[in-house]
Design an enzyme around this catalytic site. Structure first.
Site, short mmCIF file in Angstrom:
data_model
loop_
_atom_site.label_atom_id
_atom_site.label_comp_id
_atom_site.label_asym_id
_atom_site.label_seq_id
_atom_site.Cartn_x
_atom_site.Cartn_y
_atom_site.Cartn_z
N GLU A 191 -42.85 2.00 20.83
CA GLU A 191 -42.76 2.89 21.99
C GLU A 191 -43.16 2.19 23.29
OE1 GLU A 191 -43.22 7.25 19.96
OE2 GLU A 191 -45.06 6.08 20.20
N GLU A 249 -40.42 6.24 11.51
CA GLU A 249 -41.32 7.40 11.41
C GLU A 249 -40.48 8.61 11.07
OE1 GLU A 249 -43.83 7.98 14.85
OE2 GLU A 249 -44.26 5.83 15.02
#
Length: 1011
Positions: free
Chosen positions: A415, A491
């Site tokens: 991220e 994820e």
């Protein structure tokens, strides 16, 4: 946002460069014949509020620190009573003003005096730090060694010439905030300190500077290629392979390959003139071929978890025993892969993965997620001034971990948006290690990587990707490149609180599409910090419990194990869903089909056993002879012929696959996979009902699965004194129709109930309010439904109560008719529910809530168990007879919420110590929840210690429950598991239990008897 001045004009902790004085990064090895001195233990410690509050005099020999506090190293100082932890997910807890940090910058000065062992040989030596958050400046005996950042990465300094036999003084100044903090925004507690090992390591003349073990495997020939590059040159011996070769020279020999399922390691030794290092070598080859990620020539399926390093008492200061416990728990629950979110773990963890067998995606210590809050302006990964720091972090990860066979991919970080710095990292890693594929999720173009990675893509999108039919990129070349890549969910299945739901459906997609190669559940462990109330009651704290100005609440508690590493129901569900053996029964043909879903292992290590049960009691059991199936192979096996039914109840087959012998990760008998299915219908002696007959049998169909005659002549209701109606063992309020007494015991309800204490997934994502069921349910008023008794009718053998159950401020309602009847000593209620109005939201639950005497805290039931289940989390629930206490039925989620339901319950008995109590039977089978506090109390509690036992035992007898999904960060509840408001009929029978001795030969909740 300010423009950063030239590096030299900044204090070292704000300079975006990686640091000064460190030696080049190199491989990590745990032991060698060179001497090591562990410098952990008691250090002197002083905390200052700012970076410049104190001068550097503390680093000089002779400084008197006797009045300082004592701190154990490794540790985080906020967990030792100095300052406070803080949790944020995305937002930085300081102004986004790179590379500057606030003047309020907690700074910890650490001092350690040490003597060298008498036999310390002298000469060159290095001082190694394995983890310090977030910036450290180091002195030894008054001489500054340098400055470093990169909290979860190692650094070494040359110190040989500075060492003294006695009275060495090691001084370390650690700043909580630094320019490095902008690169470490990784959804976890901000916890400064020296939290990993500090070690002094002798470097004899001719000792190993660095080495790189290259071990390839050719699956077509069975040959392995070994080459060990080393500085300086030396020799490598592998006794088992008969090898004694110079470093730098390749050799090809027949070998057994390494894999996560069969972690074959060869003991070896690397020797140079000055040092001998024991090695454990694993031969394996990783490649992306034909759009598929392969190891040793075979497609692998990742049944993975994301793992933060965490301990509820020590934060990220995790010891070897705890690391091993993590790996053992993972292996025991069919997990085969770990993504090291979002930083390299302690290197000893990777050794355990090599030894016990886990695929590892090793992720760099890098995340800049907080820049998303400002539109990614100033993002360091797209600012060339930060590129040296990014390359430094990549090099320190790769060089440290390059010799682990378990590491099959490098990940650039997490991220961080996109930028030139990430491309530079990718290019450097490829230049250093061209064998392992690269991973990074944050750039959806996948320009710098070898696998297409996504977070929380829902089931429908995953199917599109599996068919390589995802929406195209604008750049046709990049689109074609990405479409040819394997797909991994880095994820998915956000395991926050009660959940995650939808695992079975994800796994079906992974099985159906070659491109979809599994993923990593977010995440392994709840990061709750252990705290105690004034009376000593333990609980786990989360964001906001330490007075943080900015925090993200219990979003830090989203793991498959609780903070103390107790497996959650979510982990047990995951184990069942990803089990590496598929067993499917065909009762009509009397067969089971066994399929080996392993990637490499055959089934020779497993034993298969069957059990035949009636009414939850074993009638017979035995072993099933299964061939040593190779991966992907199936076999159809005949079940033994069973005698006529005994009439004791429903009949089920259970087939289990268990370890045949002890392994390094579990003992013989450990269950790996199982299935359960109903026996064939039509046995005349058994009197078994069909599903349709069961649905209409009502009170005549007992929960054991047998049709039984009525217990006696029906009772007629009669009016009694005090405005009561007596019907069999029940006493009702004549005006409201409410049951007041049952067999002389006061009760509350039963009444129609639709509310549950919202789970974290009901609360949804803060950035997606239209998906927050909790908010929508409360706005509609489902948490405060009102009951209007429309009619109480006494006629014939029944008492009929008609009620309109509805929320305020709307014309929506549930028209409810409860028809009470009694035969013998039982009391039965038949319930009909008809929705009124246009219900657009699903219901949380639909059933009856009933309050009874709290002393009936021993529970036995026949139905699903042993653990909790919900509409989309019931794969691990199997039919049986179970026994528990009411307390043990509760699931202690860190933030209290709906929990503890048992699925498919036919009957349940609640007993006091003397054996008296209440039996509840349901038709059709129902969802049972029993708790010593009300839903309202559960809803209001923020921590487990706030739950106080009520004077009532609350029973929830639900006809249906809404799924739980994964919407705290992932997909909503799938349509098949939404509890849509629709007409429903169901019934319950209540019977008094006479004093008796409770049975002893039944499965208990915590230790179910294995068939």
């Amino acid at each position: 946002m300010h423009e950063a001045p030239p590096a030299g004009a900044l204090p070292y902790y704000e300079d975006p460069s990686p640091g000064t004085g460190a030696l080049p990064p190199r491989a990590w090895w745990a032991v060698s014949d060179a001497r090591r001195l562990n410098l952990g233990g008691a250090w002197r410690f002083r905390l200052s509020a700012t970076a410049q509050a104190e001068d550097e005099s503390f680093a000089r020999p002779g400084f008197d620190a006797s009045r300082w506090d004592v701190l154990p190293v490794p540790c985080h100082w906020p967990l030792q009573g100095h300052g406070r932890p803080a949790y944020t997910n995305v937002r930085y807890p300081f102004p986004v003003d790179p590379p500057f940090v606030p003047t309020e910058n907690p700074t910890g000065d650490h001092l350690r005096q040490f003597d060298l062992p008498d036999d310390w040989p002298g000469g060159a030596a290095v001082l190694r730090f394995d983890g310090v958050e977030s910036c450290a400046r180091v002195w030894l005996n008054g001489t500054e060694l340098g400055v470093f950042k990169g909290s979860r990465l190692p650094v070494e300094f040359e110190v040989g010439e500075l060492l003294r036999p006695r009275g060495n003084v090691l001084a370390v100044r650690v700043h909580q905030w630094s320019s490095g903090s902008y690169l470490e925004d990784q959804d976890m507690w901000w916890l400064p300190g020296i939290f990993r090992d500090v070690t002094l390591i002798e470097r004899p003349e001719g000792a190993v500077t660095d080495f790189f073990v290259h071990c390839g495997y050719d699956h077509a020939t069975g040959l392995g290629t070994l080459r060990v590059d080393c500085e300086p040159h030396g020799t490598v011996t592998v006794p088992e392979l008969g090898l004694d070769i110079p470093t730098g020279e390749p050799v090809i020999v027949p070998v057994e390959p390494w894999s996560a399922e069969l972690p074959r390691l060869y003991d070896a030794e690397l020797a140079t003139e000055g040092e001998r290092i024991p090695l454990r070598i694993g031969f394996r080859t990783v490649a992306v071929e034909d759009g598929v990620l392969k190891v040793n020539g075979r497609r692998i399926l990742l049944r993975g978890v994301n793992r933060h390093e965490f301990d509820p008492d020590h934060g990220r200061a995790v010891d070897l025993e705890t690391m091993r416990r993590d790996v053992l728990l993972m292996k025991q629950h069919n997990i085969n892969a770990v993504r090291t979110s979002h930083y390299p773990p302690h290197p000893a963890f990777l050794e355990l993965c090599d030894e016990l067998g886990l695929w590892v995606v090793d992720e760099c210590d890098l995340e800049t997620h907080g820049f998303q809050e400002v539109g990614w302006r100033g993002n360091p990964v797209d600012d060339e001034r930060w590129t040296p720091a990014l390359l430094d972090r990549a090099a320190r990860m790769v060089e440290r971990d390059k010799n682990h066979p378990s590491v099959i991919m490098w990940s650039l970080g997490n991220e961080c948006g996109t930028g030139r710095g990430l491309s530079a990292m990718a290019a450097w890693i490829r230049g250093r290690d061209a064998v392992r594929p690269l991973h990074y999720e944050g750039d959806l173009s996948s320009a710098d990587v070898d696998v297409y990675s996504r977070m929380y893509a829902d089931h429908a999108e995953c199917e599109l990707i599996g068919r390589r039919e995802e929406p195209p990129l604008e750049d046709a070349e990049l689109d074609a490149q990405r479409r040819a890549m394997p797909f991994i969910l880095c994820e998915y299945a956000h395991a926050m609180g009660n959940g995650p739901g939808g695992l079975t459906e994800y796994q079906a997609i992974f099985s159906a599409y070659e491109r979809c190669q599994g993923g990593f559940v977010w995440e392994w462990i709840d990061h709750g910090l252990r705290r105690r109330t004034a009376d000593g009651t333990a609980y786990f704290a989360y964001g906001g419990d330490f007075g943080e100005e900015v925090h993200d609440g219990n979003f830090v508690c989203d793991g498959l194990v609780f903070p103390d590493r107790t497996p959650s129901p979510g982990l047990l569900e995951f184990k069942k869903v990803v089990e590496p053996v598929r067993i499917v029964g065909d009762p009509g043909r009397g067969t089971v089909t066994v399929t080996n879903l392993h990637d490499f292992a055959d089934l020779s290590g497993l034993t298969f056993r069957w059990a035949y049960e009636e009414g939850g009691e074993a009638a017979d059991r035995g072993r099933l002879k299964v061939p040593e199936l190779q991966p992907g192979e199936s076999a159809v096996l005949e079940l033994p012929l069973m005698p006529k039914r005994t009439g004791r109840g429903e009949a089920f087959w259970t087939v289990r696959a268990t370890l045949a012998e002890d392994t390094a990760w579990a003992p013989a008998g450990h269950e790996v996979a199982w299935t359960q299915f109903a026996a064939a219908q039509g046995d005349a002696q058994g009197g078994q009902f069909t599903a349709g007959e069961r649905a209409t049998a009502g009170r005549q169909f007992t929960a054991s699965g047998q049709f039984t005659p009525n217990r006696g002549k029906p009772h007629s209701p009669r009016l009694a004194e005090g405005g009561m109606v007596v019907l069999g063992p029940g006493v009702f309020d004549a005006a409201t129709g409410a049951l007041r007494y049952l067999n002389g015991n006061q009760v509350t309800g039963p009444a129609l109930d639709v509310w549950r204490a919202p789970v974290d997934n009901d609360r949804g994502m803060a950035w997606y309010p239209q998906g927050q069921l909790d908010r929508q349910w409360r706005e509609l008023g489902l948490h405060r439904m009102r009951h209007r008794v429309m009619r109480v009718a006494v006629g014939g053998d029944t008492l009929t109560v008609t009620t309109r159950v509805a929320p305020a401020a709307t014309d929506l309602a549930l028209h409810t008719v409860c028809t009470w009847s009694s035969t013998g000593d039982g009391l039965t209620v038949d319930v009909e529910v008809t929705p009124e109005g246009d219900w657009t939201l699903p219901l949380p639950r639909l059933g009856l809530r009933m309050g009874v005497c709290p002393t009936m805290d021993e529970v036995e039931w026949y139905g699903g168990g042993p653990g909790e289940a919900y509409a989309d989390t019931r794969a691990a629930s199997r039919i049986g007879r179970y026994r528990s206490t009411v307390d043990a039925l509760q699931t202690p989620y860190v933030r209290p919420q709906e929990n503890g339901a048992r699925a498919d319950v036919r009957w349940a008995e609640f007993r006091r110590d003397d054996g008296t109590g209440l039996r509840v039977e349901g038709a059709p089978p129902f969802w049972l929840t029993a708790r010593p506090w009300s839903t309202q109390a559960l809803d209001a509690a923020e921590h487990t210690h706030e739950l106080v036992r009520d004077r009532t035992l609350w029973l929830h007898l639900d006809h249906a429950v809404h799924g739980v999904g994964s919407h705290a960060c992932g997909p909503e509840v799938l349509p098949d598991f939404r509890l849509t408001a629709a007409p429903a009929t169901f019934s319950f029978t209540f019977t008094q239990l006479a004093p008796s001795e409770p049975p002893t030969a039944l499965r208990s909740l915590t230790h179910p008897e294995q068939p």
